[in-house]
Motif scaffolding. Structure first.
Motif, mmCIF file in Angstrom:
data_model
loop_
_atom_site.group_PDB
_atom_site.id
_atom_site.type_symbol
_atom_site.label_atom_id
_atom_site.label_comp_id
_atom_site.label_asym_id
_atom_site.label_seq_id
_atom_site.Cartn_x
_atom_site.Cartn_y
_atom_site.Cartn_z
ATOM 1 N N MET A 155 -48.911 21.722 -23.250
ATOM 2 C CA MET A 155 -48.751 21.398 -21.841
ATOM 3 C C MET A 155 -47.277 21.110 -21.561
ATOM 4 O O MET A 155 -46.661 20.266 -22.218
ATOM 5 N N ILE A 156 -46.714 21.810 -20.571
ATOM 6 C CA ILE A 156 -45.330 21.605 -20.175
ATOM 7 C C ILE A 156 -45.277 20.489 -19.138
ATOM 8 O O ILE A 156 -45.983 20.525 -18.120
ATOM 9 N N ASN A 157 -44.440 19.476 -19.405
ATOM 10 C CA ASN A 157 -44.301 18.327 -18.507
ATOM 11 C C ASN A 157 -42.853 18.161 -18.087
ATOM 12 O O ASN A 157 -41.933 18.407 -18.873
ATOM 13 N N LEU A 158 -42.666 17.730 -16.854
ATOM 14 C CA LEU A 158 -41.347 17.409 -16.309
ATOM 15 C C LEU A 158 -41.360 15.961 -15.855
ATOM 16 O O LEU A 158 -42.213 15.559 -15.066
ATOM 17 N N ILE A 159 -40.439 15.155 -16.382
ATOM 18 C CA ILE A 159 -40.325 13.744 -15.997
ATOM 19 C C ILE A 159 -39.038 13.572 -15.201
ATOM 20 O O ILE A 159 -37.967 14.046 -15.622
ATOM 21 N N THR B 71 -41.630 9.999 -11.808
ATOM 22 C CA THR B 71 -42.667 10.977 -11.508
ATOM 23 C C THR B 71 -42.855 11.908 -12.698
ATOM 24 O O THR B 71 -41.874 12.361 -13.294
ATOM 25 N N VAL B 72 -44.103 12.177 -13.042
ATOM 26 C CA VAL B 72 -44.442 13.108 -14.122
ATOM 27 C C VAL B 72 -45.211 14.284 -13.525
ATOM 28 O O VAL B 72 -46.237 14.088 -12.863
ATOM 29 N N TRP B 73 -44.687 15.487 -13.755
ATOM 30 C CA TRP B 73 -45.323 16.725 -13.290
ATOM 31 C C TRP B 73 -45.841 17.497 -14.502
ATOM 32 O O TRP B 73 -45.266 17.448 -15.579
ATOM 33 N N THR B 74 -46.913 18.279 -14.293
ATOM 34 C CA THR B 74 -47.459 19.148 -15.337
ATOM 35 C C THR B 74 -47.585 20.564 -14.792
ATOM 36 O O THR B 74 -48.106 20.767 -13.682
ATOM 37 N N MET C 136 -48.562 20.277 -10.962
ATOM 38 C CA MET C 136 -49.417 19.197 -10.484
ATOM 39 C C MET C 136 -48.725 17.865 -10.756
ATOM 40 O O MET C 136 -48.268 17.619 -11.867
ATOM 41 N N LYS C 137 -48.651 17.019 -9.708
ATOM 42 C CA LYS C 137 -48.084 15.682 -9.882
ATOM 43 C C LYS C 137 -49.137 14.784 -10.535
ATOM 44 O O LYS C 137 -50.192 14.525 -9.966
ATOM 45 N N CYS C 138 -48.850 14.316 -11.749
ATOM 46 C CA CYS C 138 -49.833 13.549 -12.522
ATOM 47 C C CYS C 138 -49.690 12.043 -12.329
ATOM 48 O O CYS C 138 -50.685 11.347 -12.145
ATOM 49 N N PHE C 139 -48.447 11.550 -12.397
ATOM 50 C CA PHE C 139 -48.233 10.109 -12.318
ATOM 51 C C PHE C 139 -46.997 9.821 -11.472
ATOM 52 O O PHE C 139 -46.023 10.579 -11.491
ATOM 53 N N THR C 140 -47.073 8.713 -10.749
ATOM 54 C CA THR C 140 -45.927 8.201 -9.997
ATOM 55 C C THR C 140 -45.877 6.689 -10.190
ATOM 56 O O THR C 140 -46.902 6.015 -10.063
ATOM 57 N N MET C 141 -44.690 6.182 -10.483
ATOM 58 C CA MET C 141 -44.532 4.751 -10.706
ATOM 59 C C MET C 141 -43.314 4.265 -9.924
ATOM 60 O O MET C 141 -42.196 4.740 -10.135
#
Length: 536
Positions: free
Chosen positions: A367-371, A392-395, A405-410
């Motif tokens: 899985m490719i993720n962008l932080i 923000t973490v995107w996948t 897809m935006k997975c997490f936001t803090m």
């Protein structure tokens, strides 16, 4: 508790577990488990209808060696359970050995077989293992006679990439017995450090040199004889990636901003002397939304493996470029733009300087993720100029359709609240994010506490809570006689660490350095307390 390498029959859950090795009974049982089989083009939205795994336990010959690994003899020193993965520091530590040959004196079974540089210096490597978020470090065992004048003139050995059971690093090799006018005449070697399938020592393979595209100047070639550094191809480490697949097969590839692809493909069973580099001009993707790679606007921030055939070159401000490196490249690579709303203005414009605000990572399930650490407008923020920020973490959910897809936001308030659980941690901007290799909802950050005190922290993005913490151990601190005068230590520019599952492939009793890593942590913490850099 069930031991590693054992299986429990579902009908006998309350009985003694049987090890796979040496089991003689004829009992068979099945395990069925639906799983995703990632496709390079559809991963992970489409499920393979045939993706049901069936395992049958068959009788095997009694394996005494395997049984000894499961049941060590009385008095044998036991290691703790293996870390499922490690965060590798990119800086490699020189470890001196006396004499002309590497002695087998490393504390554990991570020491590699002996190899040599292109200048005929015998070397080996080993790994000091630590539980994340603490960093693990590669040791390069080097002749003691080269530890003074020669090493002061060579660049620091550096980890380039890691995938599967292998770690790729570079090291400059001084000449043996030759006078050299300047250190930049020393050749650069590339090594692949690979965990073995059995109880054998890990392998250390020196890759062949690439001369295609190298500079040839007869007036100065005399200084490069006999190692021909002058004719070696210039390969910047940030442009190089590693892809491993199967047993013994790997690809090392370099992509220049001009679209030239240099590939070394080692196939199973191929002799080391038969490996050769190939260089080709790669067809570039077309489209109005695609950056022009030929004009130099592209700057590679990371190169990560994807699936079994692809390497992904990532510019965290322009997008991702997926290149097939196994088969012949007849089609242009696939370009994926960044998620909508992210600003394309780079925070750090200096080439080669790591970007502290964004990072592209890949999980063990491809899985490719962008932080991203930025403001509410999607712009990256730096430690010297920020007021509020969001993590923000995107996948990347579909490569063919280029969907994120935006997975997490803090929010920053949630981040500060998480840090409050450990009063020692400074309230500073989190930098250099790294996603856990095995837990996609866990992200690691660096906090700069000043006075060369860097905290490495674990944040659960889903629960918005603080996990484990540790201090960064400088390369100079690996030696027992380390100088306490930190002014003479090398600066830590904040290179993002390299996630690796290398420890997963080692024998369960091979790793014995976890206690040593904890000792380094305790010493570092006590020194910080003495200087009042950390509250009691």
């Amino acid at each position: 508790m069930k031991r590693p390498g054992t299986a429990i029959c579902p009908s006998e859950r309350n009985s003694q577990p049987y090890p796979f090795a040496g089991r003689r009974n004829q009992q068979r049982f099945f395990i069925r488990h639906p799983a995703f089989f990632p496709s390079p083009l559809n991963h992970p939205l489409e499920t393979n209808p045939r993706s049901v795994l069936t395992f049958r336990l068959l009788p095997v010959p009694y394996d005494m060696a395997a049984r000894r690994r499961l049941h060590p003899p009385p008095g044998a020193e036991l290691s703790r359970s293996h870390p499922r993965w490690v965060m590798l520091d990119r800086f490699v530590h020189y470890k001196a050995y006396a004499g002309e040959a590497v002695a087998e004196e490393v504390m554990d079974g991570t020491q590699s077989a002996i190899s040599s540089t292109c200048t005929n210096i015998s070397i080996a490597v080993s790994l000091r293992v630590a539980e994340p978020p603490a960093v693990s470090r590669l040791y390069l065992h080097w002749p003691e006679r080269f530890m003074t004048a020669s090493l002061s003139q060579v660049s620091q050995p550096f980890i380039i990439a890691a995938h599967g059971r292998s770690i790729l690093f570079q090291a400059q090799a001084p000449f043996v017995g030759d006078s050299c006018p300047a250190f930049y005449y020393y050749p650069m070697d590339y090594f692949l450090y690979t965990a073995s399938d059995s109880e054998k020592s890990p392998c250390l393979m020196r890759l062949p040199p690439c001369f295609d595209g190298g500079d040839k100047n007869p007036d100065v070639d005399l200084y490069f004889h006999p190692y021909r550094l002058q004719q070696l191809r210039s390969m910047w480490r940030d442009d190089i990636g590693l892809l491993c697949r199967g047993k013994g097969e790997f690809v090392v590839a370099q992509l220049t901003f001009g679209g030239q692809l240099c590939v070394l493909h080692h196939k199973p069973g191929e002799e080391q002397g038969d490996m050769n580099w190939s260089v080709e001009n790669m067809p570039l993707p077309d489209g109005d939304d695609i950056p022009n790679l030929l004009c130099g606007s592209w700057q590679t921030d990371a190169v990560v493996p994807y699936g079994d055939c692809y390497l992904c070159w990532a510019d965290c401000y322009l997008g991702l470029l997926f290149v097939g490196v196994i088969d012949k490249r007849t089609k242009p690579p696939c370009y994926v733009p960044l998620p909508d709303g992210l600003d394309s203005n780079r925070l750090c414009v200096d080439p080669g300087y790591p970007d502290p605000a964004r990072r592209v990572c890949v999980s063990e399930s491809s899985m490719i993720n962008l932080i991203c650490v930025g403001d509410y407008a999607g712009c990256s923020v730096c430690a010297s100029s920020y007021s509020a920020f969001t993590i923000t973490v995107w996948t990347l959910t579909n490569l063919r359709e280029k969907k994120w897809m935006k997975c997490f936001t803090m929010e920053d308030s949630k981040f500060w609240a998480a840090l409050d659980f450990d009063k020692r941690l400074p309230h500073v901007l989190p930098e250099f994010p790294t996603i856990s290799l095995v837990k996609p909802d866990v992200v690691y950050f660096r906090l700069n506490g000043g006075n060369k005190l860097f905290w490495l922290i674990e944040i659960d993005m889903k629960k918005e809570v603080l996990g484990s913490t540790s201090l960064y151990i400088f390369e100079e601190e690996e030696e027992e006689k380390c100088s306490i005068d930190m002014a003479h230590w090398r600066s830590f520019p904040g290179y993002s660490f390299v996630p690796s599952p290398f420890t997963r492939y080692l024998d369960q009793h091979a790793i014995r350095s976890l206690e040593h890593s904890e000792k380094l942590q305790n010493i570092r913490l006590e020194q910080a307390k003495e200087k009042r850099f950390v509250e009691e």
